[in-house]
Design an enzyme around this catalytic site. Structure first.
Site, PDB file in Angstrom:
ATOM      1  N   SER A  93       0.800  -1.235   0.000  1.00 56.14           N
ATOM      2  CA  SER A  93       0.000   0.000   0.000  1.00 56.14           C
ATOM      3  C   SER A  93       0.829   1.280   0.000  1.00 56.14           C
ATOM      4  O   SER A  93       0.266   2.371  -0.053  1.00 56.14           O
ATOM      5  CB  SER A  93      -0.957   0.016   1.199  1.00 56.14           C
ATOM      6  OG  SER A  93      -2.029  -0.874   0.979  1.00 56.14           O
ATOM      7  N   LYS A  96      -0.077   3.546  -2.718  1.00 60.81           N
ATOM      8  CA  LYS A  96      -1.160   4.525  -2.589  1.00 60.81           C
ATOM      9  C   LYS A  96      -0.643   5.953  -2.422  1.00 60.81           C
ATOM     10  O   LYS A  96      -1.395   6.914  -2.614  1.00 60.81           O
ATOM     11  CB  LYS A  96      -2.074   4.156  -1.421  1.00 60.81           C
ATOM     12  CG  LYS A  96      -2.860   2.864  -1.609  1.00 60.81           C
ATOM     13  CD  LYS A  96      -3.808   2.620  -0.453  1.00 60.81           C
ATOM     14  CE  LYS A  96      -4.706   1.410  -0.674  1.00 60.81           C
ATOM     15  NZ  LYS A  96      -4.088   0.152  -0.229  1.00 60.81           N
ATOM     16  N   SER A 157      -6.427   3.483   4.192  1.00 59.96           N
ATOM     17  CA  SER A 157      -5.719   2.639   3.222  1.00 59.96           C
ATOM     18  C   SER A 157      -6.700   1.821   2.378  1.00 59.96           C
ATOM     19  O   SER A 157      -6.482   0.651   2.087  1.00 59.96           O
ATOM     20  CB  SER A 157      -4.728   1.697   3.930  1.00 59.96           C
ATOM     21  OG  SER A 157      -3.809   1.160   3.013  1.00 59.96           O
ATOM     22  N   LYS A 259       2.735   6.697   5.226  1.00 56.86           N
ATOM     23  CA  LYS A 259       1.893   5.578   4.788  1.00 56.86           C
ATOM     24  C   LYS A 259       2.490   4.235   5.184  1.00 56.86           C
ATOM     25  O   LYS A 259       3.699   4.040   5.134  1.00 56.86           O
ATOM     26  CB  LYS A 259       1.726   5.637   3.259  1.00 56.86           C
ATOM     27  CG  LYS A 259       0.685   4.691   2.703  1.00 56.86           C
ATOM     28  CD  LYS A 259      -0.715   5.170   2.988  1.00 56.86           C
ATOM     29  CE  LYS A 259      -1.756   4.104   2.649  1.00 56.86           C
ATOM     30  NZ  LYS A 259      -1.732   2.951   3.589  1.00 56.86           N
TER      31      LYS A 259
END
Length: 416
Positions: A93, A96, A157, A259
């Protein structure tokens, strides 16, 4: 002879299926979301004492149990220490970050609006179960504001929010992926290739630790208006409250992003940034063994970085560093210096040892505009290059008239 269900039984099954499809995602996923919220609640831990080793430069650096890591100075991209920084690895992720960055840049340019309505298509919708581990839980065919979707990507997320935004911005997820890869190339992310907007497992979805640090710096620098979202600890949508998975946001007040990521193949990943005493550092951890490990390793890097380095300003913006000779100008020289504040990170106690050398472009000829790059300044300490910055003209130099240029040319002949 074929057996057939009674028609009433078929109707019951159809109604049940329709009911499940029509149920709000929040209802289907609420138990899962509550379990997730409990699982991601940060735990207090004792400080971790790292094992140290000596790198190729003779510097004592931490030893971390993962596949790759980077500690970078935000101001100029200087890598303070790293391990395997350029190997393309599954980023999970952390992908992202590029999705959110493109959305933020669309907002910044005005192409996107905060209250734009983004539809949750069937291809983007989270159906619960395994996919529900990373969901914003927007119901099928429902719409949410673009800003809610952005928070769904950054804080929750959400795979569903990532795909929905990709379709909204790029026309399709594949169209958005093309935008992601174009932006990666523009930012100089040379070891990165994106294959989807959410970071789902794909052999073609890879990024290096160094590249992800570069992307994090771009978010902080170019999306400053939206960067505070990365520090938000929770997000509630459709009655479901989800906590930010970055455990450092709860335990270190100097950390303000960015993140987390996890898949079985990628392991546990974390890109984080901290700012202490005016110095911002960016850390990337890839393929740690657990959530706790990625958080602990990031703490180790930040504590080591701030304990061992300090900022130095080799030159002041706007100050004259040297005078550059100009031909065919109304003035024979122009003052040269740096236009923007310039800071480097050096080992503690070595700020006074930083030396600079200015080199100018040869044969400077008028006209020269104020701010035009006419050379560079290089900073070194103990014989090692620390960084460089462009040297610019600090004033305009207009081109001289015909007879003055002719005089200068003739004078030049006799001076050789």
């Amino acid at each position: 002879m074929k057996y057939r269900l009674p028609s009433t039984r078929l109707i019951s099954l159809s109604l049940a299926s329709a009911f499940v499809v029509a149920m709000p995602a929040a209802v289907l996923a609420a138990p899962h979301a509550k379990a997730r919220a409990a699982a991601h609640k940060p735990k207090a831990t004792a400080p971790v004492e790292p094992t140290m080793t000596t790198d190729a430069n003779g510097q004592s650096v931490p030893v971390l149990a993962n596949k790759a890591w980077v500690l970078m100075n935000f101001d100029n991209g200087q890598i303070l220490a790293s391990s395997n920084p350029d190997e393309p690895l599954p980023p999970a992720s952390l992908t992202k970050m590029m999705t959110s960055y493109l959305v933020e840049q669309g907002l910044k340019s005005g192409k996107l609006k905060p209250d734009d309505k983004v539809t949750m298509s069937e291809s983007a919708w989270c159906r619960g179960g395994k996919d529900g581990d990373s969901c914003m839980f927007v119901p099928l065919n429902a719409q949410a504001s673009l800003m809610d979707m952005l928070r769904g990507v950054v804080i929750a997320s959400g795979n569903d929010a990532s795909k929905a935004l990709a379709e909204h911005v790029g026309g399709s997820e594949s169209g958005f992926v093309a935008m992601m890869n174009a932006e990666a190339k523009k930012l100089g992310m040379t070891k990165t290739q994106f294959a989807n907007a959410a970071g789902l497992p794909d052999p073609n979805n890879k990024a290096s630790a160094r590249d992800l640090a570069v992307l994090a710096a771009a978010i902080i620098r170019n999306s400053a208006e939206y960067y505070p979202i990365y520090a938000e600890r929770e997000f509630t949508y459709n009655g479901i409250k989800q906590g930010n998975r970055n455990a450092l946001l709860y335990t270190d007040p100097t950390v303000d992003g960015l993140k987390t990521g996890h898949t079985e193949e990628a392991g546990y990943c974390l890109t984080a940034s901290a700012k202490r005493n005016g110095m911002r550092l960016i850390s990337v951890i890839m393929n740690a063994d657990s959530k706790q490990a990625r958080a602990d390793q990031t703490r180790v890097l930040f504590n080591w970085g701030y304990a061992n380095f300090e900022q130095a300003s080799p030159a002041q913006a706007g100050a004259t560093l040297t005078s550059a000779k100009v031909t065919y100008g109304v003035a024979p020289t122009v003052n040269a210096g740096i236009a923007q504040p310039w800071t480097l990170v050096v080992p503690k106690g070595q700020a006074a040892a930083v030396q600079t050398a200015v080199s100018l472009n040869p044969a400077l000829e008028a006209p020269i505009a104020k701010g035009a790059v006419i050379g560079k300044i290089v900073a070194t300490a103990n014989g090692k290059a620390l960084g460089e910055a462009p040297v610019v003209a600090l004033a305009d130099v207009a081109r001289a008239g015909f007879f003055e240029r002719l005089r200068q040319r003739v004078a030049g002949w006799f001076s050789k």
